[in-house]
Write a protein that holds these residues in place. Structure first.
Motif, mmCIF file in Angstrom:
data_model
loop_
_atom_site.group_PDB
_atom_site.id
_atom_site.type_symbol
_atom_site.label_atom_id
_atom_site.label_comp_id
_atom_site.label_asym_id
_atom_site.label_seq_id
_atom_site.Cartn_x
_atom_site.Cartn_y
_atom_site.Cartn_z
ATOM 1 N N PRO A 32 0.804 -1.213 0.000
ATOM 2 C CA PRO A 32 0.000 0.000 0.000
ATOM 3 C C PRO A 32 0.840 1.268 0.000
ATOM 4 N N CYS A 33 0.321 2.308 -0.674
ATOM 5 C CA CYS A 33 0.905 3.642 -0.647
ATOM 6 C C CYS A 33 0.444 4.336 0.630
ATOM 7 N N LEU A 69 9.950 -7.061 8.483
ATOM 8 C CA LEU A 69 9.464 -5.893 7.761
ATOM 9 C C LEU A 69 7.953 -5.899 7.634
ATOM 10 N N SER A 70 7.399 -4.701 7.499
ATOM 11 C CA SER A 70 5.977 -4.524 7.283
ATOM 12 C C SER A 70 5.782 -3.430 6.247
ATOM 13 N N PRO A 71 4.939 -3.656 5.216
ATOM 14 C CA PRO A 71 4.681 -2.611 4.227
ATOM 15 C C PRO A 71 3.948 -1.404 4.822
ATOM 16 N N HIS A 109 12.373 -3.200 -3.186
ATOM 17 C CA HIS A 109 12.866 -1.996 -2.521
ATOM 18 C C HIS A 109 12.118 -1.714 -1.227
ATOM 19 N N LEU A 110 12.664 -0.777 -0.464
ATOM 20 C CA LEU A 110 12.094 -0.325 0.799
ATOM 21 C C LEU A 110 11.775 1.166 0.701
ATOM 22 N N GLY A 166 8.415 -1.893 4.177
ATOM 23 C CA GLY A 166 8.473 -2.646 2.931
ATOM 24 C C GLY A 166 8.251 -4.129 3.208
ATOM 25 N N PRO A 167 8.515 -5.005 2.269
ATOM 26 C CA PRO A 167 9.115 -4.704 0.967
ATOM 27 C C PRO A 167 8.073 -4.337 -0.085
#
Length: 345
Positions: A32-33, A69-71, A109-110, A166-167
């Motif tokens: 998600p953005c 990691l978490s988006p 990418h992150l 991310g990722p």
């Protein structure tokens, strides 16, 4: 409306999600953005307010630890080393707990979050460390004179903390094959998910093809996503993918990661070439670079020569400025590659 209702209204307004600033979006098409997260949280807030139930705002709490990691959630990572490669580019290492791994596919990418003069900014960076690296990850960051994130990065010192999430990224390299996103809608994605879960990556359904050769076209720090992919190929004796890497830089001194690229070029299946835009004499280069360096720009003739020199029709990876990426996509099509035979980072 009585005083109690006024106070209640004020509380609800304080709980309302704050819309992100344009600077908080990295512009890389992440899912998600930050705006997706805002839309989700706003809908949750509106539903809670309509039902006058603040418990609906709690949602699910993230249980992520620094190595997971978490988006959606920014996590803190400590800077363990900073190396200034050129006058405007830094090679930065971040520590991971113990021998943990970052957990990215090569090429993903992150998002980095920075704060300058009270303004939050976010930018996308691709780790250049091997996907198998334990206890650390590394990034390559170019700073610009007027860039806000550049001011933030230039303030870093070893021991400081930076925040990443991310990722992200639709390209995932797997041994002997390239996986890339297909043009499928959400309905198709949902129906395909149960058929082949391995081809579903954070909401993207991917078509799988096997390519015997990758053609990497990188300008400046666009080299970054190519580096972990190269690591993945040369670290795996069973991966027989051929790679032709073309790095575009202004000068020989401006070529990033020279030692790494020289080491990679010693492998039987890796070729490296360079295009220097502000150099016009071979005499200015070391002997080991003279046969594999061109001057000027990476134009149509050279693109066609590179595609033609591949052992079989390659899958191309392109990363650089928006102008560079657009020019390379056009050139690859004219050189005979189909639209599903290249990926633009």
């Amino acid at each position: 409306m009585d005083e109690t209702e006024d106070d209640d209204e004020e509380v609800w307004l304080q709980l309302r999600p704050v819309e992100p600033l344009p600077s908080q979006c990295c512009g890389s098409g992440c899912s998600p953005c930050v705006f997706d997260l805002y839309t989700r949280d706003l809908a949750r807030w509106e539903a809670a307010r309509a039902s006058k139930d603040r418990s609906l705002l709690r949602g699910k709490l993230s249980q992520s630890c620094p190595s997971e990691l978490s988006p959606e959630t920014f996590l803190a990572f400590r800077i363990s080393a900073i190396d200034k490669l050129t006058e405007d580019t830094y090679h930065v290492r971040f520590a991971l707990p113990g021998n943990s791994q970052l957990g990215l596919w090569p090429g993903q990418h992150l998002i980095l979050r920075g704060m300058v003069d009270g303004l939050e900014i976010q930018r996308a960076y691709t780790p250049i460390s091997p996907a198998s690296a334990e206890g650390y990850f590394e990034v390559l960051i170019k700073c610009y004179q007027t860039g806000l994130m550049s001011r933030y990065v230039e303030s870093w010192r070893a021991g400081d903390t930076a925040f990443w999430r991310g990722p992200f990224g639709g390209f995932c390299y797997k041994p002997n094959q390239a996986e890339f996103p297909a043009a499928m809608g959400c309905a198709v994605a949902a129906s395909k998910a149960s058929e082949n879960p391995d081809c579903v990556h954070r909401g993207l359904i991917s078509r799988m093809r096997e390519y015997g050769e990758l053609l990497m076209l990188a300008a400046g720090t666009g080299l970054a996503p190519m580096v972990p992919i190269l690591h993945s190929i040369t670290d795996n004796a069973d991966d027989e993918t051929f790679v032709t890497l073309v790095g575009c830089f202004k000068t020989f001194e401006g070529i990033y990661l020279k030692a790494f690229l020289q080491e990679q070029a010693r492998f039987w299946n890796i070729r490296t070439f360079f295009v220097l835009s502000q150099v016009n004499s071979l005499e200015q280069l070391p002997w080991s670079y003279r046969e594999k360096t061109r001057f000027g720009r990476l134009g149509q003739d050279l693109i066609e020569e590179l595609v033609g020199s591949c052992r079989r029709k390659p899958f191309a990876l392109v990363c650089g400025s928006a102008e560079f990426t657009k020019d390379m996509a056009r050139g690859l099509l004219r050189a005979g590659l189909a639209e599903d035979s290249y990926f633009l980072f």
